[in-house]
Design an enzyme around this catalytic site. Structure first.
Site, PDB file in Angstrom:
ATOM      1  N   GLY A   1      -1.607   2.138   0.718  1.00  0.00           N
ATOM      2  CA  GLY A   1      -0.784   1.120   1.342  1.00  0.00           C
ATOM      3  C   GLY A   1      -0.333   0.036   0.381  1.00  0.00           C
ATOM      4  O   GLY A   1      -0.222   0.239  -0.832  1.00  0.00           O
ATOM      5  N   SER A   2      -0.094  -1.151   0.926  1.00  0.00           N
ATOM      6  CA  SER A   2       0.604  -2.199   0.184  1.00  0.00           C
ATOM      7  C   SER A   2      -0.167  -2.787  -0.985  1.00  0.00           C
ATOM      8  O   SER A   2       0.424  -3.501  -1.796  1.00  0.00           O
ATOM      9  CB  SER A   2       1.013  -3.325   1.136  1.00  0.00           C
ATOM     10  OG  SER A   2       2.043  -2.885   1.992  1.00  0.00           O
ATOM     11  N   VAL A   3      -1.466  -2.516  -1.113  1.00  0.00           N
ATOM     12  CA  VAL A   3      -2.155  -2.965  -2.325  1.00  0.00           C
ATOM     13  C   VAL A   3      -1.553  -2.291  -3.551  1.00  0.00           C
ATOM     14  O   VAL A   3      -1.659  -2.791  -4.677  1.00  0.00           O
ATOM     15  CB  VAL A   3      -3.675  -2.691  -2.266  1.00  0.00           C
ATOM     16  CG1 VAL A   3      -4.342  -3.550  -1.205  1.00  0.00           C
ATOM     17  CG2 VAL A   3      -3.972  -1.214  -2.049  1.00  0.00           C
ATOM     18  N   PHE A   4      -0.871  -1.135  -3.350  1.00  0.00           N
ATOM     19  CA  PHE A   4      -0.241  -0.429  -4.462  1.00  0.00           C
ATOM     20  C   PHE A   4       0.892  -1.247  -5.065  1.00  0.00           C
ATOM     21  O   PHE A   4       1.293  -1.013  -6.218  1.00  0.00           O
ATOM     22  CB  PHE A   4       0.288   0.928  -3.974  1.00  0.00           C
ATOM     23  CG  PHE A   4       0.575   1.897  -5.086  1.00  0.00           C
ATOM     24  CD1 PHE A   4      -0.406   2.754  -5.565  1.00  0.00           C
ATOM     25  CD2 PHE A   4       1.843   1.954  -5.665  1.00  0.00           C
ATOM     26  CE1 PHE A   4      -0.134   3.636  -6.600  1.00  0.00           C
ATOM     27  CE2 PHE A   4       2.127   2.834  -6.680  1.00  0.00           C
ATOM     28  CZ  PHE A   4       1.133   3.687  -7.167  1.00  0.00           C
ATOM     29  N   LYS A   5       1.422  -2.210  -4.332  1.00  0.00           N
ATOM     30  CA  LYS A   5       2.527  -3.022  -4.841  1.00  0.00           C
ATOM     31  C   LYS A   5       2.120  -3.861  -6.045  1.00  0.00           C
ATOM     32  O   LYS A   5       2.974  -4.316  -6.808  1.00  0.00           O
ATOM     33  CB  LYS A   5       3.084  -3.902  -3.725  1.00  0.00           C
ATOM     34  CG  LYS A   5       3.816  -3.094  -2.664  1.00  0.00           C
ATOM     35  CD  LYS A   5       4.151  -3.914  -1.431  1.00  0.00           C
ATOM     36  CE  LYS A   5       4.807  -3.014  -0.391  1.00  0.00           C
ATOM     37  NZ  LYS A   5       4.964  -3.657   0.923  1.00  0.00           N
TER      38      LYS A   5
END
Length: 599
Positions: free
Chosen positions: A293-297
């Site tokens: 999810g958005s932690v990959f950003k």
């Protein structure tokens, strides 16, 4: 020692005493003959005393020899209590706290030759009373047979002492070495376990099998038991409170790559591993893969900055969903505006992140993914590390999905290794369970510049102060971080009811980019929401508060002092920020982005 051996020992000892007595008799009569012809009785007395002392010394030496022989041959019961050749070294944490050690359990034997027939019913009743689980058929066979038999294995030292205190005839014990873990569930996945009295099966026990088996000195790990305890406590609490399917926690030193603590829930006790189901023995940090999810950003934005195709002031049009063929990529809490890359990160915009990734291009993005180790299992000594699940073909569609943490599945450990490169000055360093040796140079390839790393540290700090990570803030510890909540793929489709809620934190964010600093990662698998989160299941509500509590507890152990940083008095920090009612305390894209994007 059997009776025949005992009789042989007594006979040989008696013969020795007879020989000494004969010699002393001859000496005594020699003195009498000497006294008949000599008048100096004082000299005679002195000679008698001298020879008596010599004789006593000889007797003492003979008895000592027999005692040494008996000891070397196994003592009174013929058992060798010396340390086995395959004994393992103790495992300790970085401060010397004991984590694993060799201990002895005992097999209970019965020798019917030593038990009178009239006493056998009494011995049987006593053993059943003392050991309710003793196999009755084995006990009967031992008492009715004619040879020594093992009745029950793996008794503790306390069991042995209790049974011996009853003075039961015919009862004997033989030691059996096994690996003991004095802290039970604490650090179980990190430390690992062994076969009974054998080789390492998992964790550090397996990773360092040769070193532990060949060493006589304690083997130190990078773990800090105090940090491990705090992390496990908080991970356990949130997993139970959220009725979660699973949960993980990780603390690393991003400069050295040391894994300071690692937690996976549900838990198990390596002392009684057989009593736990396989699900409890799965290390979700290393063996599970997720679309994170958005932690990959954190990675995507760093790649954009490093590639030179974006800066924090580059703008992206997020006024409408992004159309990619038949697929539509939307934001969970749509801003419907043009925003800078900094805003894209703070509000966790899928649209903005996709536009940025498109400008970087497939070749450059995947080149960075590979350089960050995302196309292989994490670099660490552990054997049990999962490989990623990657798109069969990289396209605009798969690139868009991967940029905001979907479309490829990686282990939490692989993510942590890659994310550390954005926080430590730009180096991809292997993770390690070994305590860092300052005399050795640090390994690692540079992926990002020091400037990119500094920008990411500041950006994550701003996100905790102004963006979606506010519930992870800890006064004075300069915490930065990023939220994430990914819908899980169930039966080939994204299920909006099942989330992986996560938060990756770093502290302290100030100081030189290559200073010691620490990453804390929390992931909760399928939280259900509760009254404390107002029923919300997203990373900002579920995982971020856990990271904050862990940081608050472990900072003193890591020698991180509390102080203000350059952002403390910034005017924009004091400005009105997004309210919890507007964002749910979580990323504006996290919870429903995949479904909104057409997954």
């Amino acid at each position: 020692m059997r009776y025949g051996h005992r009789l042989s020992f007594i006979d040989s000892t008696a013969s020795g005493f007879q020989w000494v007595a004969d010699r002393m008799w001859k000496v005594e009569h020699a003195f009498e003959r000497a006294n008949a012809v000599a008048s100096d009785r004082l000299a005679s007395a002195r000679m008698r005393i001298f020879f008596i002392l010599v004789a006593m010394g000889v007797i003492y030496l003979v008895l000592s020899g027999f005692a040494v022989k008996a000891a070397l041959s196994g003592g009174h019961d013929g058992v060798d209590y010396s340390l086995p050749a395959d004994a393992r070294a103790d495992i300790v944490d970085r401060n010397g706290a004991l984590l694993a050690t060799d201990v002895f359990n005992y097999d209970l034997f019965l020798d019917p030759a030593d038990v009178m027939a009239a006493d056998r019913p009494l011995v049987k009743r006593a053993l059943i009373q003392l050991l309710p689980d003793v196999p009755r058929d084995q006990l009967d066979s031992a008492l009715s047979g004619d040879k020594r038999l093992m009745v029950m294995p793996w008794l503790s030292a306390a069991d042995k002492a209790r049974i011996l205190s009853y003075g039961l005839p015919g009862v004997g014990f033989e030691p059996r070495r096994l690996r003991g873990y004095p802290l039970g569930t604490a650090g179980a996945f990190y430390i690992g376990m062994t076969e009974k009295a054998g080789k390492g099966l998992a964790g550090a026990e397996r990773a360092f099998q040769d070193q532990i088996a060949r060493s006589n000195t304690p083997f130190p790990l990078a773990m800090d038991l105090r940090v491990q305890g705090a992390l496990e406590n908080e991970v356990r609490n949130v997993a139970i409170a959220q009725s979660a399917k699973g949960a993980i926690g990780l603390v690393t030193n991003v400069r050295t790559g040391e894994v300071i603590a690692m937690s996976s829930w549900p838990e198990f006790d390596p002392n009684q591993a057989g009593r736990f189901p396989d699900n409890n023995k799965l290390n979700r940090v290393t063996n599970s893969v997720f679309e994170v999810g958005s932690v990959f950003k954190v990675l995507s934005v760093a790649i954009g900055l490093e590639s030179g195709t974006a800066s924090l002031n580059t703008t992206y049009d997020a006024r409408t969903p992004y159309q990619l063929g038949k697929r539509k990529i939307s934001d969970y809490h749509a801003e419907n505006r043009i925003m800078t890359l900094e805003d894209v990160f703070l509000v966790s915009s899928n649209i903005g992140t996709t536009l940025m990734a498109e400008s970087v291009g497939i070749d450059t993005m995947t080149k960075f993914y590979n350089a960050l180790g995302l196309f292989r299992a994490a670099d660490i000594e552990l054997a049990e590390t999962a490989s990623p699940l990657l798109p069969k073909k990289w396209s605009k569609d798969s690139l868009a999905s991967s940029s905001f943490g979907h479309g490829m599945s990686i282990s939490p450990l692989s993510y942590a290794q890659a994310a550390a490169a954005t926080m430590n000055g730009g180096y991809l360093r292997p993770l390690t369970l070994r305590k860092y040796d300052p005399s050795q140079p640090l390994k690692g390839e540079r992926v990002f510049s020091a400037n990119t790393s500094r920008q990411m540290l500041d950006l994550m700090r701003v996100n905790v102060l102004k963006g979606t990570g506010g519930k992870a803030n800890v006064p004075g510890l300069r915490v930065g971080g990023k939220t994430g909540s990914a819908e899980k793929v169930i039966g080939g489709r994204y299920d909006r009811t099942k989330l992986l809620s996560s938060f990756v934190a770093v502290f302290p964010t100030d100081g030189n980019v290559e200073d010691d600093r620490y990453m804390v990662m929390i992931m909760v698998d399928e939280p259900t929401g509760n009254k404390d989160t107002f029923g919300l299941r997203t990373g900002g509500w579920v995982a971020a508060p856990v990271a904050g509590r862990v940081i608050d507890r472990i900072a003193p152990f890591l020698n991180v002092t509390r102080k203000d940083d350059k952002f403390a008095d910034s005017e924009w920090v004091k400005a009105q920020v997004m309210t919890e009612e507007q964002t749910g305390g979580a990323s504006v894209t996290e919870a429903a982005a995949p479904a909104a994007a057409g997954h």
